[in-house]
Design a protein around this motif. Structure first.
Motif, mmCIF file in Angstrom:
data_model
loop_
_atom_site.group_PDB
_atom_site.id
_atom_site.type_symbol
_atom_site.label_atom_id
_atom_site.label_comp_id
_atom_site.label_asym_id
_atom_site.label_seq_id
_atom_site.Cartn_x
_atom_site.Cartn_y
_atom_site.Cartn_z
ATOM 1 N N LEU A 1 51.781 26.920 9.952
ATOM 2 C CA LEU A 1 52.461 27.688 8.907
ATOM 3 C C LEU A 1 53.778 26.996 8.601
ATOM 4 N N ASP A 2 53.960 26.654 7.347
ATOM 5 C CA ASP A 2 55.203 26.017 6.927
ATOM 6 C C ASP A 2 55.714 26.752 5.695
ATOM 7 N N CYS A 3 56.918 26.442 5.283
ATOM 8 C CA CYS A 3 57.494 27.126 4.121
ATOM 9 C C CYS A 3 58.310 26.144 3.305
ATOM 10 N N GLU A 4 58.301 26.376 2.030
ATOM 11 C CA GLU A 4 59.043 25.549 1.075
ATOM 12 C C GLU A 4 59.912 26.459 0.222
ATOM 13 N N PRO A 5 61.194 26.127 0.081
ATOM 14 C CA PRO A 5 62.024 26.953 -0.801
ATOM 15 C C PRO A 5 61.614 26.761 -2.248
ATOM 16 N N PRO A 6 61.626 27.839 -3.029
ATOM 17 C CA PRO A 6 61.290 27.682 -4.447
ATOM 18 C C PRO A 6 62.340 26.859 -5.171
ATOM 19 N N GLU A 7 61.879 26.123 -6.161
ATOM 20 C CA GLU A 7 62.752 25.257 -6.943
ATOM 21 C C GLU A 7 62.359 25.386 -8.407
ATOM 22 N N CYS B 1 44.796 31.965 23.969
ATOM 23 C CA CYS B 1 44.712 33.312 24.555
ATOM 24 C C CYS B 1 44.667 34.413 23.498
ATOM 25 N N GLY B 2 44.064 34.149 22.355
ATOM 26 C CA GLY B 2 43.872 35.172 21.336
ATOM 27 C C GLY B 2 45.082 35.491 20.478
ATOM 28 N N LEU B 3 46.171 34.775 20.644
ATOM 29 C CA LEU B 3 47.344 35.043 19.809
ATOM 30 C C LEU B 3 47.056 34.698 18.352
ATOM 31 N N LEU B 4 47.593 35.498 17.448
ATOM 32 C CA LEU B 4 47.398 35.275 16.018
ATOM 33 C C LEU B 4 48.481 34.384 15.424
ATOM 34 N N ILE C 1 54.951 26.329 13.960
ATOM 35 C CA ILE C 1 54.384 27.674 14.054
ATOM 36 C C ILE C 1 52.899 27.572 13.684
ATOM 37 N N LEU C 2 52.057 28.141 14.535
ATOM 38 C CA LEU C 2 50.615 28.136 14.280
ATOM 39 C C LEU C 2 50.135 29.557 14.036
ATOM 40 N N ILE C 3 49.176 29.683 13.115
ATOM 41 C CA ILE C 3 48.590 30.991 12.802
ATOM 42 C C ILE C 3 47.074 30.869 12.798
ATOM 43 N N HIS C 4 46.417 31.943 13.176
ATOM 44 C CA HIS C 4 44.968 32.007 13.115
ATOM 45 C C HIS C 4 44.545 32.072 11.648
ATOM 46 N N GLU C 5 43.346 31.593 11.363
ATOM 47 C CA GLU C 5 42.868 31.575 9.972
ATOM 48 C C GLU C 5 42.810 32.972 9.363
ATOM 49 N N SER C 6 42.600 34.012 10.179
ATOM 50 C CA SER C 6 42.597 35.377 9.637
ATOM 51 C C SER C 6 43.982 35.767 9.128
ATOM 52 N N VAL C 7 45.030 35.276 9.783
ATOM 53 C CA VAL C 7 46.394 35.534 9.323
ATOM 54 C C VAL C 7 46.627 34.820 7.997
ATOM 55 N N ARG C 8 46.178 33.583 7.916
ATOM 56 C CA ARG C 8 46.313 32.837 6.655
ATOM 57 C C ARG C 8 45.655 33.606 5.514
ATOM 58 N N LEU D 1 54.914 29.862 1.063
ATOM 59 C CA LEU D 1 54.231 29.518 2.305
ATOM 60 C C LEU D 1 53.236 28.396 2.061
ATOM 61 N N SER D 2 53.059 27.559 3.063
ATOM 62 C CA SER D 2 52.019 26.541 3.004
ATOM 63 C C SER D 2 51.298 26.506 4.346
ATOM 64 N N TYR D 3 50.066 26.043 4.304
ATOM 65 C CA TYR D 3 49.205 26.047 5.479
ATOM 66 C C TYR D 3 48.595 24.658 5.613
ATOM 67 N N GLU D 4 48.788 24.064 6.757
ATOM 68 C CA GLU D 4 48.319 22.697 6.973
ATOM 69 C C GLU D 4 47.343 22.688 8.134
ATOM 70 N N LYS D 5 46.258 21.941 7.984
ATOM 71 C CA LYS D 5 45.353 21.757 9.116
ATOM 72 C C LYS D 5 46.108 20.977 10.187
ATOM 73 N N PRO D 6 45.985 21.388 11.453
ATOM 74 C CA PRO D 6 46.742 20.713 12.514
ATOM 75 C C PRO D 6 46.499 19.202 12.563
ATOM 76 N N GLU D 7 45.271 18.770 12.303
ATOM 77 C CA GLU D 7 44.997 17.337 12.382
ATOM 78 C C GLU D 7 45.740 16.543 11.310
ATOM 79 N N ASN D 8 46.229 17.213 10.281
ATOM 80 C CA ASN D 8 47.013 16.549 9.232
ATOM 81 C C ASN D 8 48.520 16.727 9.427
ATOM 82 N N TRP D 9 48.911 17.493 10.443
ATOM 83 C CA TRP D 9 50.313 17.828 10.655
ATOM 84 C C TRP D 9 51.040 16.702 11.370
#
Length: 190
Positions: free
Chosen positions: A5-11, A148-151, A162-169, A180-188
């Motif tokens: 989970l990442d974030c970008e300020p609006p511009e 351990c099941g954390l979301l 910060i990592l989030i489960h796909e259900s949170v996304r 908000l932006s969502y990146e696959k970990p392998e691309n992070w």
């Protein structure tokens, strides 16, 4: 599956945006991304100045994560509705320094640092042995058994991640949250 989970300020089109002064010091708190419960009781909201740059008149993102993790009330409510229960919340007021305008947010302490990286399959570098909180990833592979099941959680090898489960996304996208932006970990890359 987990996402970063990442974030970008609006511009705006002219490059205008809000500059957020989140270098707030609170005596009892040394590190907002330690993953440990802070249990600090504040008598009033934390005030954070935001300054419009290049005439920006737009809105705010629902999340900022720099020195402090800031989330809008609607983002926190969305997370709580889907079962995210490891957030320690401190009321905050984001205050426009140019005009009489303010927004209610939370400073969020995400509880728990999780060693969820599969270091044998990830690509990374680190200056310490064993690797600790300053690992730089070129490719991040998550070990789902370590989560351990954390979301939602911070990665212990790099607490800025910060990592989030796909259900949170899915729920965050449906809620229409901004910035908000969502990146696959392998691309992070950190």
């Amino acid at each position: 599956m987990y996402f970063v989970l990442d974030c970008e300020p609006p511009e705006d089109d002219e490059g205008g945006m809000f500059e957020i002064d989140d270098q707030v010091e609170i005596d009892e708190i040394e590190n907002w991304s330690s993953g440990c419960r802070l249990d600090v009781h504040l008598s009033k909201p934390i005030v954070i100045d935001v300054t419009p740059i290049r005439g920006y008149r737009g809105g705010l993102s629902d999340m900022y994560d720099d020195s402090l993790c800031l989330m809008s009330i609607r983002m926190v409510k969305t997370l709580q509705q889907i079962g995210v229960n490891n957030l320690e919340l401190y009321p905050a007021t984001l205050r426009n320094t140019k005009v009489d305008q303010s927004w209610s947010y939370y400073v969020v302490n995400i509880l728990g640092l999780v060693a969820a990286a599969d270091l044998t399959r990830s690509e990374w570098t680190c200056d310490t042995d064993p690797p600790k909180g300053n690992v730089h990833f070129q490719k991040l592979v998550i070990d789902p058994n370590a989560v351990c099941g954390l979301l939602l959680f911070r990665l212990s090898y790099d607490p800025c991640t910060i990592l989030i489960h796909e259900s949170v996304r899915t729920h965050l996208e449906k809620a229409g949250l901004q910035g908000l932006s969502y990146e696959k970990p392998e691309n992070w890359q950190t």
